[in-house]
Each structure stands twice: as structure tokens, then as C-alpha cells.
Design a protein around this motif. Structure first.
Motif, short mmCIF file in Angstrom:
data_model
loop_
_atom_site.label_atom_id
_atom_site.label_comp_id
_atom_site.label_asym_id
_atom_site.label_seq_id
_atom_site.Cartn_x
_atom_site.Cartn_y
_atom_site.Cartn_z
N ALA A 63 -38.12 29.28 2.04
CA ALA A 63 -37.24 29.71 3.13
C ALA A 63 -35.81 29.27 2.91
CB ALA A 63 -37.77 29.16 4.46
N ALA A 64 -35.64 28.03 2.53
CA ALA A 64 -34.28 27.51 2.33
C ALA A 64 -33.60 28.21 1.17
CB ALA A 64 -34.32 26.01 2.10
N ASP A 109 -32.80 22.78 9.07
CA ASP A 109 -33.38 22.74 10.41
C ASP A 109 -34.43 23.84 10.50
OD1 ASP A 109 -33.89 22.52 13.12
OD2 ASP A 109 -32.18 23.76 13.67
N GLU A 111 -37.96 25.30 12.62
CA GLU A 111 -38.89 25.17 13.72
C GLU A 111 -40.30 25.07 13.14
OE1 GLU A 111 -38.14 28.58 16.09
OE2 GLU A 111 -36.47 27.63 17.13
N GLY A 116 -42.49 30.62 15.83
CA GLY A 116 -41.92 31.94 15.61
C GLY A 116 -40.45 31.85 15.21
N ASN A 117 -39.83 33.01 15.09
CA ASN A 117 -38.44 33.05 14.63
C ASN A 117 -37.48 32.98 15.80
OD1 ASN A 117 -39.52 33.36 12.11
ND2 ASN A 117 -39.29 35.60 12.11
N ARG A 118 -37.00 31.82 16.11
CA ARG A 118 -36.14 31.69 17.27
C ARG A 118 -34.79 31.06 16.96
NH1 ARG A 118 -40.32 29.79 22.03
NH2 ARG A 118 -41.72 31.54 21.85
N GLY A 119 -34.63 30.53 15.82
CA GLY A 119 -33.35 29.92 15.49
C GLY A 119 -33.54 28.87 14.43
N GLY A 120 -32.52 28.63 13.71
CA GLY A 120 -32.60 27.62 12.66
C GLY A 120 -31.43 27.77 11.72
N GLY A 121 -31.35 26.88 10.79
CA GLY A 121 -30.26 26.96 9.83
C GLY A 121 -30.05 25.62 9.17
N ALA A 142 -27.35 27.65 15.17
CA ALA A 142 -27.80 28.44 16.31
C ALA A 142 -29.10 27.93 16.90
CB ALA A 142 -27.99 29.89 15.86
N VAL A 143 -29.24 28.15 18.19
CA VAL A 143 -30.53 27.97 18.86
C VAL A 143 -30.89 29.33 19.43
CG1 VAL A 143 -31.81 26.80 20.68
CG2 VAL A 143 -30.00 25.60 19.45
N GLY A 144 -31.83 30.00 18.80
CA GLY A 144 -32.09 31.39 19.14
C GLY A 144 -32.60 31.63 20.53
N ASP A 145 -33.42 30.74 21.05
CA ASP A 145 -34.00 30.99 22.36
C ASP A 145 -33.26 30.24 23.47
OD1 ASP A 145 -34.75 28.48 21.73
OD2 ASP A 145 -36.84 28.68 22.37
N PRO A 147 -29.40 30.48 24.27
CA PRO A 147 -28.08 30.94 23.84
C PRO A 147 -26.94 30.00 24.21
CG PRO A 147 -29.32 32.69 24.88
CD PRO A 147 -30.10 31.44 25.11
N GLN B 77 -22.65 32.18 17.61
CA GLN B 77 -22.49 31.32 16.44
C GLN B 77 -23.80 31.23 15.67
OE1 GLN B 77 -20.39 27.51 16.67
NE2 GLN B 77 -22.15 26.57 15.67
N PHE B 78 -23.71 31.44 14.38
CA PHE B 78 -24.88 31.23 13.53
C PHE B 78 -24.85 29.84 12.91
CE2 PHE B 78 -27.33 35.24 13.00
CZ PHE B 78 -26.64 36.01 13.91
N TYR B 89 -25.32 27.99 6.99
CA TYR B 89 -26.20 29.14 7.22
C TYR B 89 -26.99 28.94 8.51
CZ TYR B 89 -30.46 26.68 5.72
OH TYR B 89 -31.52 25.82 5.62
N GLY B 90 -27.35 30.06 9.10
CA GLY B 90 -28.12 29.99 10.32
C GLY B 90 -28.84 31.29 10.59
N CYS B 91 -29.88 31.20 11.39
CA CYS B 91 -30.65 32.38 11.79
C CYS B 91 -30.76 32.40 13.31
CB CYS B 91 -32.06 32.34 11.19
SG CYS B 91 -32.16 32.71 9.44
N ARG B 92 -30.68 33.57 13.86
CA ARG B 92 -31.01 33.74 15.27
C ARG B 92 -31.47 35.17 15.50
NH1 ARG B 92 -26.12 31.63 18.54
NH2 ARG B 92 -27.49 32.19 20.24
N SER B 93 -32.41 35.31 16.42
CA SER B 93 -33.00 36.63 16.66
C SER B 93 -32.55 37.20 17.99
CB SER B 93 -34.53 36.52 16.62
OG SER B 93 -34.97 35.49 17.47
N ASP B 94 -31.59 36.57 18.65
CA ASP B 94 -31.18 37.02 19.97
C ASP B 94 -29.78 37.63 19.99
OD1 ASP B 94 -29.83 34.69 19.37
OD2 ASP B 94 -29.71 34.05 21.46
N TYR B 121 -34.90 37.80 9.19
CA TYR B 121 -34.84 36.38 9.57
C TYR B 121 -35.42 35.60 8.41
CZ TYR B 121 -35.42 32.24 12.50
OH TYR B 121 -35.35 30.98 13.03
#
Lengths: 222, 123
Positions: A63-64, A109, A111, A116-121, A142-145, A147, B77-78, B89-94, B121
């Protein structure tokens, strides 16, 4: 006379052989030290003991590597599993992992896979610079879930204590250091971070003003 | 039989999704705090992963950020990172459909940046 000539030739041959051996040794030493510099993370390892004791994590490596666009070998991954984040503001648990490519040291970072895919980096720096001077490895992703929040990540040298983060609202958060890492949920870009190194010397770092006020975006394309 | 058809459909959907995934790579040179937009193709895209790196010409980088902005102006922000030579780098699905951009802060007259955005993602 003949015996003397043979002896002289033997001495010359021995000298030439010895010189050749010394030259070879010098070349070998030079090339091996050059090679070691790019793969052994000597500068960073001297500051982070955990880098010597990690275990591989091929899923994290994959993944990284994809996210970074650089190769993180399995034996350079999951060098440490550090701080975790959880709480009311966030529904999942993150793991901060120290990883490395051949040239960079990274703080990743992730999860838990079940979340699931909610945020990371994460972030990487060249290994020679990763913890140089007065600046540890610091980032906020980012924190996907959630905002309204960001995750703050930090990687510090061995023996670091008293890590305090000041956020945009001037609130100070105390961050426990676990396996050289810290993690926190913050509402906006951080203002500053302070810490005490292994010798008891206090340090602080003020983040640049997050002046994200560039020109407006162009009109939407097709 | 139904199970086989279902499995085939699921596989087909996965293949279609994989085929639809795409990446943009962009680069540029700019002063500190100046946005470098991804203008390499369709402007707004369902980005789920972004990556950026910066190098200063004649100085050093203190911060590197990569973000997405919707047409409404909302910024997502990613990732932002501190330090010279750092990769963010960053990921977000929203984030929805956003225009990717990056910027750097530090010293030096200009900075060179490279960015990448992906609809997958992949963190």
C-alpha cells in the motif's frame, strides 16, 4: 648475481602484489560505504532504535509503495507500530507505522483493514534528513470519515518526551510518544509543536503559516 | 448456475472499475503559497489519492501540501507535511469531484513541484 637478481624480482613482485591488495581493499571499502549509506539508514538508525527491531508487513509495504510511487521493500516496512488514534470524533482506529524505502524514512498512517477506505496517508523524507536538526518528521493528513478533522503524525528521536501540539484555536494537546511516534486528531492545521529530547533539552517548531490563498481555480474543463 | 453468473458479474464489475480508474501527473514551478493546479486533462475528478513533493530553487522547503477543491470552492486537504525534501500523500473517499492542486512554503525564489492524483484509493 643470478640469486641476487631473482631475490630482487621476488621483492618487486611482492611489493606489486601488496600494492594491488591495498588498492583493491581501498576500492572495496569505498564502494561498500557508498552503498551502505543508501540502504542502511545509519543516520536515522542512530536516532531511532526501533528501526533495528521491526518485523515485515507486506500488506503495508504494498500500500505504501503504491501511494508513494516508490518501492518500500517488505523488510523495510512495519519497522515500528506506534501510536493509535481512536475516540468519539473518529469511528476507526489508525496505526502509525515507521517504514523505509532505500532512500527515505516514512511515517505511514493506516486504518485497520476492517475499517474500510476512509482516510489515511503519510509522509517521507530522505533518510539523511529525516530527523536532522531541530525538526522531526511531521505531517497532517486527511480523515476521510470526519471532514472537520485532520490527523497529525509525528516521528521523533529516541528518548523524546513532553510532546505538546498547539492547534489553530490555541489549544494545547499533550501527545504520548509510543515507539517514537505521536498521533492526534486536530481540527485545523497545527500552529506549533514542542518536545524535550533525550538530553532534557526543550525544542519547539512553529509551522509555516498555511497561507493557501492562491489564485482561483480555472473554469471546469470537459 | 445463478452463483456462477453472479460471480461473473462481480468480476466484470471489478474489471470495469479497474479499467475506469485513472491517474493524473502534473508539475510546475511557482513561488511560495502559490497553487499549482492539475490541468492535465479533465479538470474535476473523483480523486481518492494525492501525492506531492517540492524542491526549492536556492532555498529550502518548510511545508508541502496537496489538496482538492470542488467547484463550490470547498477545499479538501489530502496531506500537508513539513521539512525539506518531504513527500506528502493522503487518501480520502469523501472529497467527491475535485480539482487537485499543490503548493509549497519556505525560502527561495521559486520551487519545483511534482504531483500525482489517482481515482483509486491506494493508501
Amino acid at each position: 648475481m643470478l640469486t641476487h637478481t631473482i631475490r630482487t624480482h621476488r621483492v618487486f613482485a611482492a611489493l606489486i602484489l601488496a600494492a594491488g591488495c591495498i588498492a583493491s581493499l581501498l576500492i572495496l571499502t569505498s564502494s561498500s560505504s557508498t552503498g551502505a549509506k543508501s540502504v542502511d539508514f545509519a543516520a536515522v538508525r542512530s536516532k531511532i532504535a526501533i528501526l533495528r527491531t521491526g518485523s515485515p508487513d507486506s500488506a503495508m509495504a504494498s500500500a505504501a509503495s503504491a501511494a508513494l510511487g516508490m518501492t518500500i521493500a517488505p523488510d523495510h516496512t512495519a519497522l515500528a507500530v506506534g501510536s493509535t488514534l481512536s475516540g468519539e470524533a473518529h469511528s476507526t482506529v489508525q496505526r502509525l507505522l515507521v517504514a523505509a524505502s532505500d532512500t527515505h524514512v516514512c511515517l505511514v498512517d493506516r486504518e485497520s483493514p476492517a475499517a474500510g477506505n476512509r482516510g489515511g496517508g503519510g509522509l517521507c523524507r530522505p533518510s539523511e534528513q529525516a530527523l536532522s536538526g531541530d525538526q522531526p518528521l511531521l505531517g497532517w493528513v486527511a480523515v476521510g470519515d470526519s471532514p472537520d478533522h485532520l490527523r497529525f503524525l509525528g516521528l521523533f528521536e529516541d528518548g523524546t518526551t513532553n510532546v505538546h501540539l498547539t492547534d489553530a484555536t490555541d489549544q494545547t494537546i499533550d501527545l504520548p510518544v509510543i515507539n517514537n511516534t505521536v498521533g492526534a486528531l486536530i481540527k485545523d492545521s497545527p500552529k506549533s509543536v514542542s518536545w524535550t529530547d533525550s538530553t532534557g533539552t526543550p525544542h519547539s517548531y512553529v509551522f509555516p503559516n498555511n497561507a493557501d490563498d492562491g489564485p482561483p481555480p480555472p473554469a471546469a474543463g470537459s | 448456475m445463478i452463483g456462477l453468473v453472479g460471480s461473473a458479474s462481480a468480476i466484470s464489475l471489478l474489471l470495469v472499475a479497474a479499467a475506469l480508474a485513472y491517474t493524473h501527473q502534473w508539475s510546475g514551478t511557482a513561488g511560495t503559497s502559490v497553487r499549482i493546479y492539475d490541468l492535465t486533462g479533465q479538470t474535476y475528478n473523483p480523486w481518492q489519492h494525492m501525492r506531492a513533493a517540492a524542491s526549492s530553487n536556492g532555498g529550502s522547503v518548510s511545508q508541502t501540501c496537496v489538496k482538492g477543491i470542488r467547484q463550490s470552492g470547498t477545499v479538501y486537504q489530502f496531506s500537508c507535511v513539513s521539512g525539506n525534501g518531504a513527500i506528502a500523500y493522503g487518501c480520502r473517499s469523501d472529497a467527491g469531484n475535485t480539482l487537485a492542486y499543490m503548493y509549497w512554503e519556505g525560502t527561495g525564489s521559486t520551487g519545483s513541484m511534482d504531483g500525482k492524483a489517482n481515482t483509486d484509493y491506494i493508501c
